[in-house]
Design an enzyme around this catalytic site. Structure first.
Site, short mmCIF file in Angstrom:
data_model
loop_
_atom_site.label_atom_id
_atom_site.label_comp_id
_atom_site.label_asym_id
_atom_site.label_seq_id
_atom_site.Cartn_x
_atom_site.Cartn_y
_atom_site.Cartn_z
CG HIS A 17 36.90 36.64 46.95
ND1 HIS A 17 35.67 36.64 46.32
CD2 HIS A 17 37.78 36.17 46.03
CE1 HIS A 17 35.82 36.21 45.06
NE2 HIS A 17 37.08 35.91 44.87
CE LYS A 41 36.98 34.84 36.04
NZ LYS A 41 37.31 35.03 37.46
NE ARG A 90 39.51 28.77 44.44
CZ ARG A 90 38.75 29.36 43.55
NH1 ARG A 90 37.50 29.62 43.85
NH2 ARG A 90 39.20 29.68 42.36
CB SER A 127 32.65 34.58 41.93
OG SER A 127 33.42 35.21 42.91
O1 PNS Z 1 39.13 37.26 40.15
P1 PNS Z 1 39.87 37.19 38.84
O2 PNS Z 1 38.90 37.24 37.68
O3 PNS Z 1 40.83 36.03 38.77
O4 PNS Z 1 40.75 38.52 38.79
C1 PNS Z 1 41.55 38.78 37.68
C2 PNS Z 1 42.08 40.22 37.76
C3 PNS Z 1 40.94 41.22 37.80
C4 PNS Z 1 42.95 40.36 38.99
C5 PNS Z 1 42.95 40.43 36.49
O5 PNS Z 1 42.18 40.19 35.34
C6 PNS Z 1 43.56 41.83 36.43
O6 PNS Z 1 44.57 42.06 37.07
N1 PNS Z 1 42.91 42.75 35.67
C7 PNS Z 1 43.39 44.11 35.51
C8 PNS Z 1 44.07 44.27 34.12
C9 PNS Z 1 45.43 43.60 34.11
O7 PNS Z 1 46.35 44.01 34.78
N2 PNS Z 1 45.55 42.54 33.29
C10 PNS Z 1 46.76 41.78 33.18
C11 PNS Z 1 46.83 40.73 34.27
S1 PNS Z 1 48.38 39.86 34.28
#
Ligand code: PNS
Length: 164
Positions: A17, A41, A90, A127
């Site tokens: 990250h 998650k 990745r 992670s």
């Molecule tokens: O590290 P991750 O788990 O891939 O991150 C995912 C994250 C946190 C970026 C995504 O779940 C997110 O944007 N969450 C905020 C709520 C949201 O906007 N959800 C719609 C995503 S298209």
């Protein structure tokens, strides 16, 4: 002033990250490392813990700061005037999952997502894998910042005590 958002659940933040944040920081005036909730998650660390880990991990990148996404990422980007979301790729598997999110975010607010290829040295660093390796006693010292490795070791000890 160009602002980019590097979003993620960062549970916990890894050196992969940090590599992506560093690359974004060379392309934009300001980079916001934005912690969000990934509804699919279960997070090991609390939002405050993840925020503290992220702050310490990027403290040497002068134009990076850490924030929390209160709701939708797309709305947050509009709110802070970000012109782009930056995500690291990745592998092809990452592309598959990121594609839908990037299209959804553009659908919701018009914000574009830019993908950068991270350092191949971190191509296997996720992670979830880091937590699994750490909890089985493997060495993660070159995969996460030192303070994160310490926090994972502490959680492992606490779990071992509980299981006794
Ligand atoms: O590290 P991750 O788990 O891939 O991150 C995912 C994250 C946190 C970026 C995504 O779940 C997110 O944007 N969450 C905020 C709520 C949201 O906007 N959800 C719609 C995503 S298209």
């Amino acid at each position: 002033m160009t602002i980019a958002v590097c979003p993620g659940s960062f549970d916990p933040i890894t050196l992969g990250h940090v590599d992506v944040v560093r690359r974004a920081s060379a392309m934009f005036d300001e980079v916001v490392v934005a912690l969000g909730r990934n509804a699919v998650k279960h997070h090991l660390f609390s939002l405050e813990e993840r925020r503290t880990f992220a702050e310490e991990a990027v403290c040497d990148i002068p134009n990076a700061r850490v924030d929390v996404i209160p709701g939708l990422l797309a709305e947050y980007c509009t709110q802070i005037g970000a012109c782009a979301i930056v995500k690291g790729l990745r592998s092809g598997a990452d592309y598959e999952s990121e594609q839908a999110m990037s299209l959804m975010n553009r659908h919701l607010s018009g914000v574009e997502t830019i993908f950068v290829m991270g350092d191949p040295a971190f191509g296997h660093v996720a992670s979830s894998l880091v937590k699994d390796v750490a909890f089985h006693g493997g060495c993660i010292d070159d995969l996460v910042p030192a303070h994160v490795a310490q926090a994972l070791a502490r959680v492992r000890r606490e779990r071992e005590i509980k299981e006794k």
